[in-house]
Design an enzyme around this catalytic site. Structure first.
Site, PDB file in Angstrom:
ATOM      1  N   LYS A  80     -16.038   7.451 -39.515  1.00 34.26           N
ATOM      2  CA  LYS A  80     -16.676   8.474 -38.777  1.00 34.26           C
ATOM      3  C   LYS A  80     -18.189   8.533 -39.124  1.00 34.26           C
ATOM      4  O   LYS A  80     -18.610   8.256 -40.286  1.00 34.26           O
ATOM      5  CB  LYS A  80     -16.084   9.980 -39.569  1.00 34.26           C
ATOM      6  CG  LYS A  80     -16.721  11.348 -38.858  1.00 34.26           C
ATOM      7  CD  LYS A  80     -15.738  12.247 -39.270  1.00 34.26           C
ATOM      8  CE  LYS A  80     -16.385  13.612 -38.597  1.00 34.26           C
ATOM      9  NZ  LYS A  80     -15.695  14.805 -39.363  1.00 34.26           N
ATOM     10  N   SER A 155     -13.367  17.919 -35.897  1.00 34.44           N
ATOM     11  CA  SER A 155     -14.496  17.133 -35.791  1.00 34.44           C
ATOM     12  C   SER A 155     -14.271  15.685 -35.828  1.00 34.44           C
ATOM     13  O   SER A 155     -15.188  14.771 -35.195  1.00 34.44           O
ATOM     14  CB  SER A 155     -15.601  17.624 -36.725  1.00 34.44           C
ATOM     15  OG  SER A 155     -15.338  17.182 -37.946  1.00 34.44           O
ATOM     16  N   SER A 179     -10.748  19.126 -39.952  1.00 33.64           N
ATOM     17  CA  SER A 179     -11.297  18.126 -38.977  1.00 33.64           C
ATOM     18  C   SER A 179     -10.791  16.935 -39.111  1.00 33.64           C
ATOM     19  O   SER A 179     -11.197  15.820 -38.306  1.00 33.64           O
ATOM     20  CB  SER A 179     -12.885  18.174 -39.443  1.00 33.64           C
ATOM     21  OG  SER A 179     -13.503  19.168 -38.722  1.00 33.64           O
TER      22      SER A 179
END
Lengths: 500, 96
Positions: A80, A155, A179
């Site tokens: 990420k 996210s 997330s």
């Protein structure tokens, strides 16, 4: 035989070790897949193909020479874009860090490198990890591989989507209020948020420091345990990292739940939950009962206050953490400025997106003079009550089982006009985040429309082993984790199927 | 209904070093009111005798020895700077 990019890390490790395949071949198969489908999925912000092929060659050399290797050696991994990677763009999904090249590696990245893993690239995310759909990314929205009209969750939506679409073998995400778990659920992959303090936050760009944790997203529970083994452990660079021994989590991959006590929190099955989600989670619980676990209902009476508590604590911490983006040392600085205050204002106003601004405003308000007691202190007190609910439950049961998300993936644009509606996507994951608990989401079925549903398993702090045992048993007795999305371009039934 | 005045929104924006158009200010005022209204449900709970939780795991202050470690070189760190001069970060004039 399926293409290499479709296999799990533990399957690939056997073949790498026997030299039946090379890491370079594997890495090439992953990039072939990315070239075929990432225009549709849009999971990656940055690809690091040259670096990946060099790392793959190094891994192959280690296997060839009989050097010490680990189950992740030579395995292609995506990170990420909130995790700092030396000499590689690290944008955090934001314009304000749009040109930021990290001068150092996060501790998790150092660990991955020491295991000779292969970094494929950096995945898309909601800006500063604030969001539940990737629609808050400053660059583009990632699509859910199961239905490209829907979002992948967030996210860590990019990290979930690329694993689901076989564009990476394993990925890392970060979880502040859900997330990792929520996108794992929506994309039909396994995602784990470790106990707060298990994994070093050094080099994780800070959102809400008392909540943030890095964790794995994988194709099955075994890969999750393998990856967890690599990233966990005390780090003196993170003063909140727990100085505790880290067990070998693969020893908890036991296909047996006899004697395990499962708690079913009544509050998680009451409000606003999609009937198909409820049905699949209930039948998962029944299966675990048949396999020998005992179940009982438990009450977590303060569940309904978790979102309100979270939306004080997380924005308050974010408003402080994001004060550093001022246009001085890195990132964006706007042109045409009169003085330094003007530079701060213009840089931050141009560099941050609406949701980030909203949270900075909310957090600044909650911490401002005269409001601290009414908001931040109040929320920290309610946080104690939420934690006590869990403490009491874990006196009676080993794990709790709940849905991960109240709904399957929703359509892009469906919740963007209403921030509060978006916040409520995380209603089942924020309470455990506030309590610092470890939690996993594992696939437990598909809706009639073919969208994945996730099962959340929670345990007491530092009891990830119980989670792995229950998750592994469930997985070994079902085939949900083996299902793969049929990636269609534009969801047009007449369009060409691009799945291999 | 939680009330937040336009002046308060501007004051918070100033504290946060953000600037908004009038239209954005109106929008944020509405957003914040709605969120604060939702958050006010916490007032249903009596928390007078409840200790606050700032950290979920018991951690004491963590200290380390005060020693200089050369982790990065200056040029590496300055490479990301929007503006630099003579090995320093450069900013607009701050003293008249």
């Amino acid at each position: 035989m399926p293409p290499l990019n479709q296999l799990t890390a533990h399957e690939l490790h056997q073949r790498l070790k026997s030299r039946e395949i090379t890491s370079v071949e594997l890495t090439e198969s992953v990039f072939d897949r990315i070239n075929n489908v990432d225009d549709s999925v849009k999971g990656y912000i940055t690809l690091t193909q040259d670096m990946a092929l060099e790392q793959a060659a190094i891994a192959d050399k280690a296997f060839d020479q009989g050097d010490q290797t680990s189950p992740l050696t030579g395995i292609p991994i995506a990170l990420k874009d909130v995790i700092c990677t030396q000499d590689v763009l690290t944008t955090c999904g934001s314009r304000i860090l749009g040109n930021f090249v990290s001068p150092y590696d996060a501790t998790v990245m150092r660990k991955l490198k020491s295991h000779k893993t292969v970094m494929i690239g950096k995945t898309n995310m909601d800006e500063f990890a604030m969001g539940s759909s990737t629609e808050n990314s400053a660059f583009f929205t990632t699509r859910n591989p199961w239905n490209l009209d829907t979002i992948p969750g967030g996210s860590s939506g990019g990290s979930a989507a690329v694993v689901a679409a076989d564009e990476a073998i394993v990925s890392l995400g970060s979880d502040t209020g859900g997330s990792i778990r929520q996108p794992a659920s929506l994309c039909g992959v396994v995602g784990m948020k470790p106990t707060y303090g298990r994994v070093s936050r050094f080099g994780l760009i800070a959102f809400a420091s008392s909540l943030d944790q890095i964790g794995p997203l994988t194709k099955d529970v075994t890969d999750c345990a393998i990856t967890h083994n690599v990233i966990c452990g005390h780090d003196k660079m993170d003063s909140t990292s727990a100085n505790l021994p880290v067990p070998d989590f693969t020893t908890s991959l036991i296909n047996d739940v006899n004697g395990i006590k499962i708690g079913i929190p009544t509050q998680y099955f009451s409000q606003g939950i999609n009937p198909e989600v409820e049905k699949n989670v209930r039948s998962a619980i029944e299966l675990l009962e048949k396999l020998g676990a005992s179940t009982e209902e438990v009450s977590l009476p303060h569940t309904d206050y978790a979102i309100a508590t979270y939306y004080i604590i997380a924005p308050a911490e974010a408003s402080a953490n994001l004060a550093r983006y001022d246009g001085v040392r890195y990132g964006l600085r706007t042109e045409h400025i009169d003085n330094i205050i003007d530079m701060y204002r213009k840089t931050r106003s141009q560099g941050f997106g609406d949701e980030v601004k909203r949270r900075i405003m909310l957090g600044t308000y909650a911490l401002s003079s005269g409001y601290y007691d009414a908001y931040y202190l109040k929320a920290q007190k309610v946080r104690t009550l939420i934690k006590q609910d869990f403490d009491q439950a874990f006196e009676k049961v080993d794990v709790l089982i709940t849905p991960t998300s109240p709904t399957p993936a929703f359509k892009a644009g469906e919740r963007t006009d209403d921030p509060l509606q978006m916040y409520l996507s995380d209603i089942f994951t924020t309470p455990s985040s506030l309590a610092g608990l470890p939690g996993i989401s594992v696939p437990c079925g598909l809706t009639e429309n073919g969208l994945p549903i996730g099962l959340q398993i929670l345990a007491a702090p530092f009891e990830e082993e119980k989670i792995f045992q229950v998750a592994y048993t469930f997985e070994q007795n079902t085939d949900h984790h083996q299902k793969k999305p049929k990636l269609l371009k534009n969801q047009d039934p007449l369009s060409m199927e691009i799945d291999q | 209904m939680s009330e937040i005045t336009p002046e308060e929104v501007e004051h918070i924006a100033d504290l946060a070093r953000l600037e908004f158009s009038q239209q954005e200010l109106d929008q944020f005022q509405g957003n914040l009111e709605r969120i604060l209204d939702y958050i006010s449900k916490l007032n249903q709970l009596d928390t007078d005798d409840v200790p606050p939780t700032s950290h979920v795991i018991p951690i004491r202050n963590v200290t380390k020895t005060d020693e200089v470690i050369q982790r990065y070189n200056r040029q590496q760190i300055l490479a990301n700077a929007p503006s630099q001069e003579k090995g320093y970060f450069e900013v607009p004039k701050i003293i008249e």
